[in-house]
Design a protein around this motif. Structure first.
Motif, mmCIF file in Angstrom:
data_model
loop_
_atom_site.group_PDB
_atom_site.id
_atom_site.type_symbol
_atom_site.label_atom_id
_atom_site.label_comp_id
_atom_site.label_asym_id
_atom_site.label_seq_id
_atom_site.Cartn_x
_atom_site.Cartn_y
_atom_site.Cartn_z
ATOM 1 N N LYS A 155 45.405 34.735 52.496
ATOM 2 C CA LYS A 155 44.057 34.265 52.157
ATOM 3 C C LYS A 155 43.124 34.375 53.360
ATOM 4 C CE LYS A 155 45.709 31.161 48.531
ATOM 5 N NZ LYS A 155 45.786 29.764 48.047
ATOM 6 N N LEU A 156 43.633 34.070 54.559
ATOM 7 C CA LEU A 156 42.824 34.234 55.761
ATOM 8 C C LEU A 156 42.514 35.698 56.020
ATOM 9 C CD1 LEU A 156 44.447 31.654 58.225
ATOM 10 C CD2 LEU A 156 42.188 31.523 57.155
ATOM 11 N N TRP A 157 43.505 36.561 55.761
ATOM 12 C CA TRP A 157 43.265 38.004 55.942
ATOM 13 C C TRP A 157 42.173 38.491 54.990
ATOM 14 C CZ3 TRP A 157 43.937 41.982 52.393
ATOM 15 C CH2 TRP A 157 43.792 43.268 52.902
ATOM 16 N N ALA A 158 42.237 38.063 53.748
ATOM 17 C CA ALA A 158 41.213 38.458 52.781
ATOM 18 C C ALA A 158 39.852 37.880 53.167
ATOM 19 C CB ALA A 158 41.605 38.000 51.380
ATOM 20 N N LEU A 159 39.845 36.709 53.784
ATOM 21 C CA LEU A 159 38.587 36.073 54.178
ATOM 22 C C LEU A 159 37.866 36.867 55.257
ATOM 23 C CD1 LEU A 159 36.833 33.489 53.794
ATOM 24 C CD2 LEU A 159 38.108 32.492 55.715
ATOM 25 N N PHE A 160 38.608 37.467 56.207
ATOM 26 C CA PHE A 160 37.990 38.163 57.331
ATOM 27 C C PHE A 160 37.950 39.680 57.141
ATOM 28 C CE2 PHE A 160 38.836 34.116 59.320
ATOM 29 C CZ PHE A 160 37.813 33.969 60.218
ATOM 30 N N SER A 165 36.305 39.877 48.421
ATOM 31 C CA SER A 165 37.382 39.121 47.784
ATOM 32 C C SER A 165 36.918 37.767 47.270
ATOM 33 C CB SER A 165 38.548 38.940 48.763
ATOM 34 O OG SER A 165 38.115 38.230 49.915
ATOM 35 N N SER A 166 35.897 37.178 47.893
ATOM 36 C CA SER A 166 35.420 35.858 47.466
ATOM 37 C C SER A 166 34.031 35.628 48.052
ATOM 38 C CB SER A 166 36.380 34.753 47.920
ATOM 39 O OG SER A 166 36.445 34.709 49.334
ATOM 40 N N MET A 167 33.395 34.561 47.609
ATOM 41 C CA MET A 167 32.083 34.208 48.132
ATOM 42 C C MET A 167 32.171 33.787 49.594
ATOM 43 S SD MET A 167 28.896 34.052 47.738
ATOM 44 C CE MET A 167 28.814 34.371 45.966
ATOM 45 N N VAL A 249 46.497 37.351 61.514
ATOM 46 C CA VAL A 249 46.794 37.362 60.072
ATOM 47 C C VAL A 249 46.906 38.778 59.508
ATOM 48 C CG1 VAL A 249 45.653 35.152 59.749
ATOM 49 C CG2 VAL A 249 44.335 37.253 59.436
ATOM 50 N N THR A 250 46.815 39.814 60.349
ATOM 51 C CA THR A 250 46.898 41.176 59.831
ATOM 52 C C THR A 250 48.306 41.477 59.320
ATOM 53 O OG1 THR A 250 46.559 43.506 60.374
ATOM 54 C CG2 THR A 250 47.453 42.110 62.094
ATOM 55 N N PRO A 251 48.448 42.211 58.241
ATOM 56 C CA PRO A 251 49.794 42.537 57.738
ATOM 57 C C PRO A 251 50.524 43.546 58.599
ATOM 58 C CG PRO A 251 48.114 43.561 56.362
ATOM 59 C CD PRO A 251 47.396 42.669 57.317
#
Length: 526
Positions: A155-160, A165-167, A249-251
């Motif tokens: 979720k943190l990765w998607a956030l940055f 991905s989200s508002m 948080v990178t994969p």
């Protein structure tokens, strides 16, 4: 052997093709050159081979056997044509030169789509299952065995890293772009003289021989206003927090460190802290502000961070990568013509008497040739003789033609990338899955005149005449509905539905149907 025995019928996708067996033998080691009646797709009743393949492509393939020239049908997609050629055992390199460019265009399209996949230009929100699959935790997610860090990390990765991905991710992206713009503006404005603070010292100077002295203000240098330091501290605090969080948080940390944008971000952030440390450690006499400010130019490279948020910049960068050959060819021709015209202008200006000759050497002529071929024309150097003017005119015309040649290629590549990006964004993400189903193969008979082990085994129409077994199996395959429609004139029930409501009354109709069956069998086998 008669002409009829030398023919073969091929049913491809419901369309029947007829040709000679000798025609199919022209290209050995292919599927059509090895046709035998023992194959499962051979129908002895219709005396044909059935292939559930594309009939339009097969027309060109059969024409290849006849004429020896393989043409590409324009109404068929390239990968489908390649699959059909692979099925029939043919080489795709045998396509005729007139169709080669049209045929190979799909390969360029596939390469373009592959590049777009690596660019990650998707603007759709990832499904939660796909998000955890990216980190290799799909099984743990489905079995609900994730710990706290495994739940929060994607979720943190998607956030940055995924602004769409989200508002909240969009807000983070806007904040990041805001700090990038503020940092670049601060870097540019602090060089403006009106926004710099002069460093002045009060020095005592000797006025005359009597020892009279006076005070003089001496300006050593100028420094940016203190407000710019605070602005840079706030911006770089955000950049430091952002890059540390994204790295944590990178994969794939190896791919993260190999990314050029991340390398630029890391070096630009590091240069700020090095500047701060050197200013604190070194004294004012040892510190070279010009050198430190020159190295701080690395921070302006943060503009490339905008490619993470603007898809058009990614497309533009990869357009130049795809056009690298054309750009190198442009540079090569420019260098050749620049050297040629620099030498020509040097000697052309020396032919006539010219007291105002500005071309003292060929290296100086190189500068004039570059400015002229790029149609900039600063005017600091200009030929004065007629021969020099002729050379200048030829240099300008050559520059226009040379620079204009690769421009359409670059524009075409950008248009191709952009159009594929737009088309790819409109494709549905989830499509119906097509399950591969194997064709049902007929069971082999172990005995009988038509069986593979029977003593009276014969193929083609001769085997059909040996007995009614194959025709019965053919009628069974047609189905009961087809047989009933064939015998409908003999069905008494169809004409007298109210006269025979019970099973006893239907006996005459069944007898009539049996007689009709015998008549049909006698007609076929007789």
């Amino acid at each position: 052997m008669s002409d009829a025995d030398n023919r073969v019928i091929l049913n491809v996708g419901g369309i029947r093709h007829e040709t000679y067996k000798a025609t199919l033998k022209k290209i050995p080691a292919t599927r059509l050159s090895r046709l035998t009646e023992a194959l499962a797709n051979y129908d002895p009743i219709l005396n044909e081979y059935f292939f559930d393949r594309h009939p339009g492509v097969f027309a060109q393939i059969l024409n290849y056997y006849r004429t020896g020239k393989l043409h590409y049908p324009t109404d068929v997609c390239g990968p489908l044509f390649e699959e059909e050629l692979e099925f029939w055992g043919l080489d795709s390199n045998q396509v005729e030169p007139c169709c080669w460019m049209t045929y190979t265009s799909h390969r360029e399209t596939q390469e373009t789509l592959g590049i777009l996949d690596r660019l990650d230009l998707d603007t759709d929100k990832l499904a939660e299952e796909d998000l955890y699959k990216k980190f290799g935790w799909e099984e743990e997610f489905l079995s609900n065995k994730l710990n706290f860090w495994q739940r929060i990390k994607p979720k943190l990765w998607a956030l940055f890293d995924e602004p769409y991905s989200s508002m909240a991710a969009k807000i983070v992206a806007v904040v990041s772009v805001f700090f990038i713009v503020i940092s670049i503006l601060s870097f540019c404005l602090k060089t403006f003289p009106g926004l710099r603070v002069p460093i002045i010292s009060n020095e005592t100077v000797l006025i005359d021989e009597n020892g009279s002295t006076s005070f003089v203000l001496h300006k050593h240098r100028s420094e940016p206003h203190t407000a710019f330091l605070y602005i840079e501290c706030v911006c770089n605090s955000w950049f430091t927090f952002e890059i540390i969080t994204r790295f944590a948080v990178t994969p794939d940390k190896r791919e993260f460190l190999k990314s050029p944008v991340n390398i630029i971000d890391f070096i630009a952030t590091l240069s700020f802290y090095m500047d701060m440390v050197l200013n604190q450690v070194l004294s004012e006499e040892e510190t070279s502000y010009e050198v430190l400010e020159f190295f701080s130019i690395i921070r302006i490279m943060r503009l490339f961070k905008l490619t993470r948020h603007i898809a058009g910049l990614k497309i533009l960068i990869h357009t130049f990568k795809a056009s690298a050959k054309e750009l190198l060819l442009l540079v090569f021709f420019l260098i050749v013509f620049i050297v040629v015209f620099a030498a020509l202008i040097y000697y052309a200006e020396r032919i006539q008497y010219n007291p105002e000759n500005s071309f003292d050497s060929i290296p100086i002529g190189l500068w004039w040739a570059i400015v002229t071929m790029t149609t900039v024309g600063y005017g600091d150097m200009a030929p004065k003789t007629y021969a020099g003017m002729l050379v200048g005119a030829l240099c300008a015309l050559t520059g226009v033609l040379t620079i204009a040649l690769p421009v359409p290629v670059i524009v075409s590549n950008f248009s191709m990338f952009y159009s594929h990006t737009q088309a790819r964004s409109k494709l549905p993400k989830k499509r119906r899955r097509v399950l591969p189903v194997e064709a049902v193969r007929p069971k082999s008979q172990s005995a009988g005149p038509m069986g593979p082990k029977g003593p009276g085994q014969r193929g083609g129409l001769e085997g059909m005449k040996s007995g009614p077994g194959l025709l019965d199996s053919k009628l069974n395959r047609l189905g009961a509905n087809t047989l009933q429609s064939m015998m409908s004139p003999f069905s008494v029930q169809s004409y007298f539905p109210l006269a025979m409501p019970n099973a006893a009354a239907a006996a005459p109709a069944q007898a009539a149907a049996a007689q009709a069956s015998k008549l049909i069998s006698g007609t076929v086998y007789g």
